[in-house]
Design a protein around this motif. Structure first.
Motif, PDB file in Angstrom:
ATOM      1  N   UNK A   1     -18.665 -27.325  16.273  1.00 30.92           N
ATOM      2  CA  UNK A   1     -19.261 -28.093  15.329  1.00 30.92           C
ATOM      3  C   UNK A   1     -18.237 -28.375  14.202  1.00 30.92           C
ATOM      4  N   UNK A   2     -18.209 -29.617  13.762  1.00 23.36           N
ATOM      5  CA  UNK A   2     -17.467 -29.777  12.427  1.00 23.36           C
ATOM      6  C   UNK A   2     -17.609 -28.818  11.486  1.00 23.36           C
ATOM      7  N   UNK A   3     -16.668 -28.221  10.967  1.00 27.89           N
ATOM      8  CA  UNK A   3     -16.572 -27.187   9.942  1.00 27.89           C
ATOM      9  C   UNK A   3     -15.480 -27.026   9.180  1.00 27.89           C
ATOM     10  N   UNK A   4     -14.900 -26.765   8.044  1.00 30.11           N
ATOM     11  CA  UNK A   4     -13.739 -26.613   7.460  1.00 30.11           C
ATOM     12  C   UNK A   4     -12.736 -27.613   7.495  1.00 30.11           C
ATOM     13  N   UNK A   5     -13.369 -28.545   7.562  1.00 27.05           N
ATOM     14  CA  UNK A   5     -12.583 -30.123   7.599  1.00 27.05           C
ATOM     15  C   UNK A   5     -12.061 -30.409   8.942  1.00 27.05           C
ATOM     16  N   UNK A   6     -12.622 -29.276  10.052  1.00 26.38           N
ATOM     17  CA  UNK A   6     -12.101 -29.838  11.343  1.00 26.38           C
ATOM     18  C   UNK A   6     -12.990 -30.594  11.902  1.00 26.38           C
ATOM     19  N   UNK A   7     -12.789 -31.484  12.870  1.00 26.75           N
ATOM     20  CA  UNK A   7     -13.830 -32.208  13.637  1.00 26.75           C
ATOM     21  C   UNK A   7     -14.077 -31.365  14.874  1.00 26.75           C
ATOM     22  N   UNK A   8     -15.017 -31.633  15.579  1.00 29.10           N
ATOM     23  CA  UNK A   8     -15.493 -30.926  17.035  1.00 29.10           C
ATOM     24  C   UNK A   8     -14.361 -31.153  17.962  1.00 29.10           C
TER      25      UNK A   8
END
Length: 160
Positions: A69-76
């Motif tokens: 899941x997208x989180x902390x500025x990271x894409x899935x």
């Protein structure tokens, strides 16, 4: 190539350099600024690919973090690029491990105000950790077992 194929590889190995060059990724050196006798680490983050890599003080890739899941500025991440099994629940991970004769550890924790359930499967060559939030797979990691890290890594084999 799957990301799991580079687990246990040296930072300057051809396989790792190919990943760094292909995605134009930088290596960030993290050292013990507080003089707490913490080992140096090297980090590589591909926010667009949803993958983060941690190399130990010997520059061996010892941990892969996969953002489902997208989180902390990271894409899935793209699941097909990982090379590890993806489980939609702890029960399915537990069933997979049982059928494969692999040991598991499970737990639950409320960390930083977020309730997380997790399961870790020991594949021998690496450990596979899946984290679930609100009943959905949120992220995964694959990492070398402590003994492999102490021995300086080596090539990790996988089952998927």
């Amino acid at each position: 190539m799957k990301y799991i194929d580079i687990l246990g590889k040296h930072l300057k190995s051809d396989e790792v350099i190919d990943v760094l060059e292909c995605d134009d990724l930088d290596v960030i050196y993290s050292f013990d600024r507080l003089h707490e006798n913490q080992p140096d680490e090297y980090w590589v983050a591909s926010k667009a690919e949803g993958v983060q890599m941690r190399f130990d003080e010997d520059q061996v890739l010892n941990t892969l973090f996969f953002y489902i899941e997208a989180d902390e500025g990271f894409s899935p991440c793209e699941p097909d690029s990982l090379g590890v099994p993806i489980f939609d629940s702890r029960a399915s991970a537990r069933d997979y491990a049982s059928e494969s004769g692999l040991s598991v550890t499970e737990g639950e924790v409320d960390f930083l105000g977020v309730f997380r359930k997790w399961i870790k499967i020991d594949f021998g060559s690496h450990l596979h950790h899946s984290e679930f939030r609100e009943g959905k797979l949120h992220g995964m990691s694959a990492f070398l077992p402590p003994k492999a890290q102490q021995d300086g890594g080596g090539q990790a084999a996988t089952r998927s």
